[in-house]
Structures are given as C-alpha cells and as structure tokens.
Design an enzyme around this catalytic site. Structure first.
Site, short mmCIF file in Angstrom:
data_model
loop_
_atom_site.label_atom_id
_atom_site.label_comp_id
_atom_site.label_asym_id
_atom_site.label_seq_id
_atom_site.Cartn_x
_atom_site.Cartn_y
_atom_site.Cartn_z
CB CYS A 146 -0.95 -0.03 1.18
SG CYS A 146 -0.20 -0.55 2.73
N1 NDP Z 1 -4.44 -4.13 4.99
C1 NDP Z 1 -3.90 -3.45 4.00
O1 NDP Z 1 -4.16 -2.23 3.82
C2 NDP Z 1 -2.97 -4.12 3.03
C3 NDP Z 1 -2.61 -5.44 3.15
N2 NDP Z 1 -1.74 -6.00 2.24
C4 NDP Z 1 -1.34 -7.40 2.34
O2 NDP Z 1 -2.48 -8.23 2.06
C5 NDP Z 1 -2.42 -9.40 2.87
C6 NDP Z 1 -3.68 -9.47 3.73
O3 NDP Z 1 -3.68 -8.31 4.56
P1 NDP Z 1 -4.84 -7.97 5.59
O4 NDP Z 1 -6.14 -8.22 4.95
O5 NDP Z 1 -4.53 -6.65 6.13
O6 NDP Z 1 -4.53 -9.08 6.69
P2 NDP Z 1 -5.45 -9.71 7.84
O7 NDP Z 1 -4.53 -10.02 8.94
O8 NDP Z 1 -6.62 -8.82 8.10
O9 NDP Z 1 -5.95 -11.07 7.18
C7 NDP Z 1 -5.08 -12.12 6.87
C8 NDP Z 1 -5.85 -13.22 6.18
O10 NDP Z 1 -4.94 -14.29 5.85
C9 NDP Z 1 -5.49 -15.53 6.33
N3 NDP Z 1 -4.41 -16.46 6.62
C10 NDP Z 1 -3.35 -16.26 7.44
N4 NDP Z 1 -2.56 -17.36 7.44
C11 NDP Z 1 -3.14 -18.26 6.60
C12 NDP Z 1 -2.80 -19.57 6.18
N5 NDP Z 1 -1.70 -20.17 6.61
N6 NDP Z 1 -3.62 -20.20 5.31
C13 NDP Z 1 -4.74 -19.59 4.85
N7 NDP Z 1 -5.12 -18.35 5.20
C14 NDP Z 1 -4.33 -17.68 6.07
C15 NDP Z 1 -6.27 -15.12 7.58
O11 NDP Z 1 -7.18 -16.12 7.92
P3 NDP Z 1 -7.53 -16.42 9.48
O12 NDP Z 1 -8.17 -15.18 9.98
O13 NDP Z 1 -8.46 -17.58 9.40
O14 NDP Z 1 -6.22 -16.74 10.13
C16 NDP Z 1 -6.94 -13.84 7.07
O15 NDP Z 1 -8.06 -14.17 6.28
C17 NDP Z 1 -1.15 -9.30 3.72
O16 NDP Z 1 -0.11 -10.01 3.10
C18 NDP Z 1 -0.86 -7.80 3.74
O17 NDP Z 1 0.46 -7.53 3.93
C19 NDP Z 1 -1.26 -5.30 1.19
C20 NDP Z 1 -1.60 -4.00 1.02
C21 NDP Z 1 -2.45 -3.28 1.95
C1 X2W Z 2 -0.67 0.54 9.29
C2 X2W Z 2 0.21 -0.65 9.01
O1 X2W Z 2 0.67 -1.31 9.91
N1 X2W Z 2 0.43 -0.94 7.73
C3 X2W Z 2 1.23 -2.06 7.30
C4 X2W Z 2 1.18 -2.19 5.80
C5 X2W Z 2 0.82 -3.58 5.40
C6 X2W Z 2 1.33 -4.00 4.07
O2 X2W Z 2 0.95 -3.54 3.01
O3 X2W Z 2 2.27 -4.90 4.16
P1 X2W Z 2 2.90 -5.93 3.15
O4 X2W Z 2 4.01 -5.26 2.50
O5 X2W Z 2 3.36 -7.07 3.96
O6 X2W Z 2 1.81 -6.32 2.18
C7 X2W Z 2 2.69 -1.87 7.70
O7 X2W Z 2 3.14 -0.75 7.82
O8 X2W Z 2 3.41 -2.89 7.79
#
Ligand code: NDP
Ligand code: X2W
Length: 342
Positions: A146
């Site tokens: 992000c």
């Molecule tokens: N939040 C954001 O703004 C952003 C996030 N990302 C990336 O996107 C991905 C998801 O982020 P976010 O939605 O914030 O994370 P969350 O922590 O909110 O959700 C993580 C998800 O991954 C699942 N999960 C974790 N381990 C496993 C596994 N071993 N097998 C199957 N499912 C699994 C969890 O399931 P359960 O709850 O059942 O464990 C949950 O559904 C991350 O890699 C993050 O870095 C990228 C850009 C922005």
């Molecule tokens: C507010 C906050 O904690 N934000 C996360 C961004 C998550 C993310 O995009 O991480 P990946 O690169 O693993 O997808 C962080 O700074 O690590």
C-alpha cells in the site's frame, strides 16, 4: 469466470469479496481458508456478510486449480510462498496481495520480512503489478504494498524523467489502522491509536526495498530514500508526503504538465490543479490515487502529496485492476472511480 479467494476473513479479503461480487466477468467466487480448517460459513468469519450463503473450504492446491480460472491470495506474509507454489509452478493465474513475491532478491526479503524467502527460481516467475506501469504481467502477479503504491505513483514522473536530485528523496507516509490487518496488537488498541500519532518501523519498513527496487528500475542513479511511516487514527487511507530537491529550477505548472502527461492514459490517477492538495477523503472508497504538486522556489523543493485508499488501490482494488489486465478486460471493469465522500 470461476474465481478462488483465499483469506476472505481478513480486511483485504473482505473488501476483495465485495469487489468480486459486483464484477461483471466473475460468475462464481469459491472461498478457501487454512489447509486444516473445517468448512465454515462465510457469515461466521465475516459477520458483516450475514446474508451471504457461501462456505469457506480448506485450501487444497489441486482442487483450487481444478475448480477455478484464477486465484486471489489475500493472506498474511509468508503464506503464499508455500500455499501458492504449486499454482505458480503450474502457470496457474494468481494475484498475490502479500509481499512474498514482490522482491526479486531473496536475501532482501529475508532481511526486511525476517523470515526465509521463496525459492529464487520461483521469485523470477512473478511480475510486480504496479498496475499503471506494468501492462505485461506473467501469470503470477505480486500486487504491490500500500505505501509502495502511493509513494511510487507520486514519484514516477519526476524519477522517470530525471527531474530531481536523485539523492534527495524524503517520504513521510501515514496510514489508517486497517493497513495493519485485523489482528489486535498493543500498538493497535483504541486507547493507543485514538487521539494519537505513532511513528513505527523507522528505517525498518518492508516497503523500503520494494520502493527502491522499482525506483532503481526507472533510474539506476537513485542510491536510497528516507522513508518514515506513521499510524493515524482513521480506518482507511494513506497519505504519502514526498519531498524532493530539483535538479534545475522549475515551476508548479511545468511539473503538473509533466504529471498529466505521465498519467494521461491512467483512469485511476487524478493530478490536481495548481494550488490544490488531496485529502484522504478525495479517494477513500475508490480505486483512485490523487496527486497534488507544489514547488517551493525558495528551497528548490517539490512537495508531492499522494493519497490512496489502502484497502482499494493499496490492496483489493489494485488486485482487481491487475486481474482485469491479466484477463484483457478494460482496467476499470468492476472498480469504483468515485470516493465514498463524505
Ligand atoms: N491491509 C492493507 O491495507 C494491506 C494489506 N496487504 C497485504 O495483504 C495481505 C492481507 O492483509 P490484511 O487483509 O490486512 O490481513 P489480515 O490479517 O486482516 O488477514 C489475513 C488473512 O490471511 C489468512 N491467513 C493467514 N494465514 C493463513 C494460512 N496459513 N492459510 C490460509 N489463510 C491464512 C487469515 O485467515 P484467518 O483469519 O483464518 O487466520 C486472514 O483471512 C497481507 O499479506 C498484507 O500484507 C497489502 C496492502 C495493503
Ligand atoms: C498501518 C500498518 O501497519 N500498515 C502495514 C502495511 C501492510 C502492508 O501492506 O504490508 P505488506 O508489505 O506485507 O503487504 C505496515 O506498515 O506494515
């Protein structure tokens, strides 16, 4: 099209489900969770989706490939390098929202993510999906981070055109709490986040090597950047305030013209007129990135303000944009271009 979604219970996965539901090319969404997870109703793992009847089933790579045309992984870092590997090796289309396949150098991943990297041969098969600039994707798309998305879209015009002192980049980036995912930590408790600002991961943030990798691909003269991240008490939104020194004196009008030229065919990037700077609400709810540019002739510094919704353009929205590009659909298919303002 039949679409697999792994990680629907997370913040990005939940938003991705909503976008896939309204996507005209998607006929069915098949949900998968942990390999050892019993089949669970979606309404149980995402209480906000009470009326949805879909089930989340255990992840089995062969079954996912047999029943779907593409798979989205909205899973935590470290998961896809194991779970998605059979799909990558089979050339099955994957959009990976995690950081596992963004960095080409495995040693860099290990250093910044503090865990072993995917095998080097697998890393070379992934393409970095910064959607405005990479239109030639391989079947495995590493969706950008992000902060990296906001920062790279803000810097691209001045870096690609060598308009700045390459040693001078300073980025002060701020994110809402949903960027941290759903897991509760001491730093994400209401009492810590509300009425407060916290800098975190100073000089340790995993998006530093991701941003550097792309900046150096555009202009190898860039040696490093200063990059800090701050947690702010809002749910969604990233603001990346970028400061760069110019190579030659310029004007705000000339810079805006350059930005407009770079993004003339980019439906999601809005370059604001001189004198205007974006706020988070300029974009939240949409897949847009809004850019404001201001040149200070006294200090010979450009301020670029780049804002995105971290869960849309920073995650699920850009994932759909990449899916559209992979499937030769118009980039905007199924994506909101208007914010949820107010
Ligand atoms: N939040 C954001 O703004 C952003 C996030 N990302 C990336 O996107 C991905 C998801 O982020 P976010 O939605 O914030 O994370 P969350 O922590 O909110 O959700 C993580 C998800 O991954 C699942 N999960 C974790 N381990 C496993 C596994 N071993 N097998 C199957 N499912 C699994 C969890 O399931 P359960 O709850 O059942 O464990 C949950 O559904 C991350 O890699 C993050 O870095 C990228 C850009 C922005
Ligand atoms: C507010 C906050 O904690 N934000 C996360 C961004 C998550 C993310 O995009 O991480 P990946 O690169 O693993 O997808 C962080 O700074 O690590």
């Amino acid at each position: 099209m039949q679409v697999a979604l792994i990680g629907v219970s997370g913040y990005s996965g939940t938003v991705l489900y909503r976008l896939l539901k309204q996507h005209p090319a998607v006929d069915q969404i098949n949900l998968y969770g942990h390999v050892d997870q019993a089949a669970t109703p979606l309404a149980t793992v995402v209480p906000a989706y009470q009326k949805e009847t879909a089930m989340v089933r255990p992840f089995v790579a062969a079954k996912v490939m047999a029943a779907n045309d593409v798979a989205f992984f909205a899973t935590s870092a470290g998961v896809t390098q194991t779970l998605a590997l059979p799909l990558l090796k089979a050339g099955f289309p994957v959009i990976d929202l995690s950081g596992d396949f963004r960095l080409q150098d495995p040693a860099s991943y290990t250093r910044w993510y503090h865990r072993p990297a995917a095998e080097a041969a697998a890393l070379t098969k992934a393409s970095y999906g910064l959607a405005e600039f990479n239109h030639h994707l391989t079947s495995y798309v590493a969706n950008p981070g992000c902060y990296a998305t906001a920062t790279l879209l803000g810097l691209a015009p001045v870096v690609q055109n060598h308009l700045i002192d390459p040693t001078s980049i300073v980025v002060d980036a701020k994110s809402g709490l949903s960027g941290a995912g759903k897991k509760l930590a001491a730093t994400s408790q209401f009492t810590t986040v509300n009425d407060n600002l916290q800098l975190y991961k100073v000089n340790q943030h995993q998006h530093i090597p991701e941003i550097m990798q792309q900046l150096q691909a555009w202009w190898s003269a860039i040696p490093a950047l200063e990059f800090t991240t701050t947690l702010i008490p809002v749910t969604r939104g990233i603001m990346s305030s970028i400061y760069v020194k110019v190579a030659q004196p310029t004007t705000t009008a000339a810079l805006i013209a350059q930005y407009q030229q770079t993004y003339q065919t980019s439906p999601f990037v809005q370059v604001l007129p001189a004198g205007e700077l974006p706020t988070l609400k300029t974009v939240v709810g949409s897949n847009n990135c809004a850019l404001g540019i201001n040149y200070n002739p006294v200090t010979k510094t450009i301020l670029i303000v780049s804002v995105i919704d971290n869960l849309m353009k920073g995650a699920a929205g850009q994932a759909i944009q990449n899916f559209n590009q992979l499937m030769n659909l118009p980039q905007t298919t199924g994506l909101p271009t208007l914010p949820t303002f107010p």
